[in-house]
Design a protein around this motif. Structure first.
Motif, short mmCIF file in Angstrom:
data_model
loop_
_atom_site.label_atom_id
_atom_site.label_comp_id
_atom_site.label_asym_id
_atom_site.label_seq_id
_atom_site.Cartn_x
_atom_site.Cartn_y
_atom_site.Cartn_z
N SER A 67 -0.05 6.36 -7.96
CA SER A 67 -0.43 7.13 -9.13
C SER A 67 0.72 8.07 -9.46
O SER A 67 1.21 8.78 -8.59
N ASP A 92 -1.32 7.58 -16.87
CA ASP A 92 -2.31 7.85 -17.90
C ASP A 92 -1.63 7.98 -19.26
O ASP A 92 -0.41 7.83 -19.38
N SER A 93 -2.40 8.28 -20.26
CA SER A 93 -1.91 8.25 -21.64
C SER A 93 -0.88 9.33 -21.93
O SER A 93 -0.21 9.29 -22.96
N VAL A 113 -4.44 4.56 -17.50
CA VAL A 113 -5.81 5.06 -17.50
C VAL A 113 -6.00 5.95 -18.73
O VAL A 113 -5.18 6.85 -18.97
N THR A 114 -7.03 5.72 -19.50
CA THR A 114 -7.24 6.50 -20.72
C THR A 114 -8.48 7.39 -20.66
O THR A 114 -8.57 8.37 -21.40
N PRO A 116 -10.75 10.06 -18.66
CA PRO A 116 -10.71 10.95 -17.50
C PRO A 116 -11.98 10.84 -16.66
O PRO A 116 -13.06 10.54 -17.16
N LEU A 122 -7.93 13.11 -15.61
CA LEU A 122 -7.11 11.89 -15.65
C LEU A 122 -6.51 11.58 -14.28
O LEU A 122 -6.40 10.41 -13.91
N ARG A 126 -6.99 8.14 -12.26
CA ARG A 126 -5.86 7.35 -11.75
C ARG A 126 -6.05 7.02 -10.28
O ARG A 126 -5.87 5.87 -9.84
#
Length: 332
Positions: A67, A92-93, A113-114, A116, A122, A126
């Motif tokens: 991550s 993430d985003s 990952v979008t 949370p 978030l 992840r």
């Protein structure tokens, strides 16, 4: 002349920028972005991979997974490509587009990952995805930068001694707090040093690392939505929290003098200047660590529409213009 056969073998470890001519207080900025991964995360990535190899956790058919908000992902992508491992980065985003494209160019898979996690944000989402991958296939090996002692060991062995060599009279060290690997490694080294050094952690407002209230954070790098397992606050003398608008201002102030640094660096510099402004004693010998450079932030921190949309139309109004050039007149 350096000659290398592996990209992780090169890192410029002794470059500093004197910021006194740009900001109000003397501060030496240790530049960690001059390696093939472009950030300080190369040290942690190298140390964690090599430790996993020594322990037998990594084998030729292993799939590395981690991550990362970006920089560690790039460093691991580079090392994995060099060593022949497959690598999956879970981000993430908020991860910059340029960073994602770099990882993919190096042959890594990027999972974004979008949504949370209701509790862990978030970051929690992840880490949850990493657990799902590891449970689905035992070839996955999670290095876990958040709890891996090798993360801090890298900076105990390399970053802090490099600073000590150049600044034998060091009095204050400013370190950004993300996973806190850099912070803890440096703090432990200087706790054992021949003279006391104040360790000041710099965190983002909205991060919960030091118990602050959780909040929106749009700039990747520093700050967390859960307390890092590596953190031991007994090694930290002070904490400075920085608003993201001040991060942006510091980055643009540096850029207007020709230094393009990343968001984490802007946060550390802003926090360091705020801390130094509160000191009533004589000028201190102070160093701050700049984790990366600014090219990966061109579409965010250095993009006017992005900045104004998030932080307001006047966020950059207080950033001074660069000093006017003195052009000698030509003789008639």
């Amino acid at each position: 002349m350096p000659v290398i056969s592996a990209p992780q073998a090169f890192n410029q470890d002794d470059l500093y920028v004197d910021l006194e001519g740009i900001f109000e207080h003397p501060l030496f900025l240790k530049c960690e972005g001059f390696n093939f991964a472009g950030s300080i995360k190369l040290k942690a990535a190298t140390e964690m991979v090599e430790a996993a190899e020594r322990d037998g956790r990594l084998t030729p058919d292993s799939i590395l997974v981690e991550s990362s908000s970006g920089n560690l992902g790039v460093a691991l992508s580079m090392i994995a490509a060099n060593k022949g491992y497959r690598f999956v980065c879970v981000t993430d985003s908020r991860c910059n587009l340029a960073t994602r494209m770099m990882m993919e160019a190096l042959g890594s898979q990027v999972h974004i990952v979008t949504e949370p996690d209701p509790v862990g944000g978030l970051l929690g989402a992840r880490i949850g995805h990493v657990h799902e991958l590891c449970e689905s296939d035992d070839r996955y090996v999670w290095l876990n930068q958040y709890a891996n002692p090798s993360n801090g060991t890298a900076h105990y062995r390399r970053t802090a001694p490099a600073i000590a060599r150049q600044f034998p009279d060091l009095e204050v060290l400013f370190v950004g707090a993300g996973t806190t690997g850099t912070l803890m490694g440096c703090a432990r080294y200087f706790r054992e040093w021949h003279r006391p050094v104040r360790i000041v952690a710099v965190d983002a407002i909205g991060s919960v690392t030091f118990g602050g209230a959780p909040g929106r954070r749009m700039i990747p790098g520093l700050g967390t939505s859960r307390r890092p397992p590596l953190l031991d606050e007994s090694y930290v003398d002070d904490v400075v929290r920085v608003a993201e608008a001040d991060t942006v201002r510091a980055c643009h102030r540096l850029a207007r003098r020709g230094f393009l640094f990343g968001g984490s660096t802007g946060t550390v510099v802003s926090g360091a200047m705020a801390w130094l402004a509160r000191q009533e004693e004589r000028e201190l010998t102070a160093v701050a660590i700049a984790p990366d450079l600014g090219e990966r932030y061109l579409e965010t921190i250095y993009q006017t529409a992005w900045v104004e949309d998030l932080y307001g139309d006047d966020v950059l109004d207080s950033v001074p213009d660069s000093r006017p050039l003195s052009i000698p007149s030509q003789a008639a």
